[in-house]
Scaffold this motif. Structure first.
Motif, PDB file in Angstrom:
ATOM      1  N   HIS A   1      10.095   6.205  -2.968  1.00 24.22           N
ATOM      2  CA  HIS A   1      10.287   4.955  -3.711  1.00 24.22           C
ATOM      3  C   HIS A   1      11.720   4.455  -3.560  1.00 24.22           C
TER       4      HIS A   1
ATOM      5  N   LYS B   1       0.822  -1.215   0.000  1.00 17.96           N
ATOM      6  CA  LYS B   1       0.000   0.000   0.000  1.00 17.96           C
ATOM      7  C   LYS B   1       0.856   1.265   0.000  1.00 17.96           C
ATOM      8  N   HIS B   2       1.704   1.433   1.031  1.00 18.65           N
ATOM      9  CA  HIS B   2       2.453   2.684   1.170  1.00 18.65           C
ATOM     10  C   HIS B   2       3.523   2.838   0.093  1.00 18.65           C
TER      11      HIS B   2
ATOM     12  N   HIS C   1       7.733  11.721  -3.772  1.00 19.98           N
ATOM     13  CA  HIS C   1       7.362  10.366  -4.159  1.00 19.98           C
ATOM     14  C   HIS C   1       8.552   9.570  -4.670  1.00 19.98           C
TER      15      HIS C   1
ATOM     16  N   ALA D   1       2.054   3.419  -3.241  1.00 14.69           N
ATOM     17  CA  ALA D   1       1.520   4.770  -3.409  1.00 14.69           C
ATOM     18  C   ALA D   1       2.615   5.743  -3.845  1.00 14.69           C
ATOM     19  N   TYR D   2       3.846   5.555  -3.347  1.00 13.92           N
ATOM     20  CA  TYR D   2       4.938   6.431  -3.758  1.00 13.92           C
ATOM     21  C   TYR D   2       5.318   6.181  -5.219  1.00 13.92           C
TER      22      TYR D   2
ATOM     23  N   LYS E   1       3.253   5.108  -7.587  1.00 13.34           N
ATOM     24  CA  LYS E   1       2.187   5.721  -8.384  1.00 13.34           C
ATOM     25  C   LYS E   1       2.317   7.239  -8.385  1.00 13.34           C
ATOM     26  N   GLY E   2       2.636   7.812  -7.219  1.00 13.99           N
ATOM     27  CA  GLY E   2       2.771   9.259  -7.125  1.00 13.99           C
ATOM     28  C   GLY E   2       3.879   9.787  -8.011  1.00 13.99           C
TER      29      GLY E   2
END
Length: 213
Positions: free
Chosen positions: A73, A31-32, A69, A35-36, A38-39
Motif C-alpha cells: 500500500h 484491483k491490485h 500488504h 487488494a493490498y 484490504k489485505g
C-alpha cells in the motif's frame, strides 16, 4: 472503520499513455493496489482477534502478511505520485529541483550513473519487487535499494522517494515479458517535482532514527 484507504489517482487512467496504457493503470490501481489496502485492514482485524483470544499460533504468518500488504500500500501510494504525463528527463536546477540533482550527483557520481543503477536494480529484481531511490538517514545520502516483494532487502529507516514497480502486473499487458523496456520507458514519466519534495521532507526528519549515543 478501515485504518487504510485506497488513495485516488492524481490523474485519469490515460494520463501516462503511451508509456503506461489506461488499461494497466485502471487494473493496477483499482484491483491490485486495492487488494493490498484490504489485505492490510483484514490482517489488523485478525491480529486484534488473536490478541483478544490470546491465540498466537498464526502470529508469524499474520505479521508477515501485515508487512507485505502495508508495504504494498505504501509503495503504490508513492508510485502514483512519482509519475506524471509531463515528466521525464533529468532533474535540473532550472526546474526548481537543483538540490535533488546535486544530491544525486554527490551520491552516485552523475545522473547517468544513478539512472543506470536504478534501472538495473529494477529490471533484475528476482521474482517480484521494486527498484527504489531512498534517502538513508545515517549518512544523509541517497541509495538505491532492490526491494523483493514489497518489504524485503531494505535498510531500516531509509525513506523511499522514487519507486519503480517491477511486478509483472505493472507492465505485462503492454510490454509482455520485456521488463527492461518497461523500466527504460518509466524514465519518461518521472515526476521530479514530487521526488524533490519527498527528498526535502526526508532530509528534514533529523530524528527519524533514535540511535544510542
Amino acid at each position: 472503520m478501515p485504518v487504510y484507504t485506497l488513495p485516488e489517482l492524481p490523474y485519469d487512467y490515460s494520463a501516462l499513455a503511451p508509456v503506461i496504457s489506461p488499461e494497466i493503470i485502471e487494473l493496477h490501481h483499482d484491483k491490485h493496489h486495492a487488494a493490498y489496502v484490504k489485505g492490510a485492514n483484514d490482517t489488523l482485524e485478525q491480529l486484534a482477534e488473536a490478541r483478544d483470544k490470546e491465540q498466537w499460533g498464526s502470529i508469524n504468518g499474520l505479521e508477515k502478511n501485515l508487512a507485505f500488504h502495508l508495504s504494498g500500500h505504501i509503495l503504490h501510494s508513492i508510485y502514483w505520485q512519482n509519475m506524471t504525463g509531463d515528466g521525464g528527463g533529468e532533474p535540473l536546477a532550472a526546474d526548481g529541483v537543483g538540490e535533488l540533482a546535486d544530491a544525486i550527483t554527490e551520491s552516485f557520481g552523475s545522473f547517468a550513473a544513478f539512472k543506470a543503477q536504478l534501472s538495473k536494480a529494477s529490471a533484475t529484481t528476482q521474482g517480484s519487487g521494486w527498484g527504489v531511490l531512498a534517502h538513508e538517514p545515517l549518512s544523509g545520502r541517497l541509495i538505491v535499494e532492490q526491494v523483493y516483494d514489497h518489504q524485503g532487502n531494505v535498510g531500516q529507516g531509509s525513506v523511499p522517494i522514487l519507486v519503480f514497480d517491477a511486478w509483472e502486473h505493472a507492465f505485462y499487458l503492454q510490454y509482455r515479458n520485456q521488463k527492461v523496456d518497461f523500466i527504460e520507458a518509466m524514465w519518461q514519466v518521472v515526476n521530479w517535482q514530487d521526488v524533490a519534495r519527498r527528498h526535502e521532507a526526508a532530509k528534514s526528519r533529523a530524528d527519524v532514527l533514535l540511535l544510542a549515543p
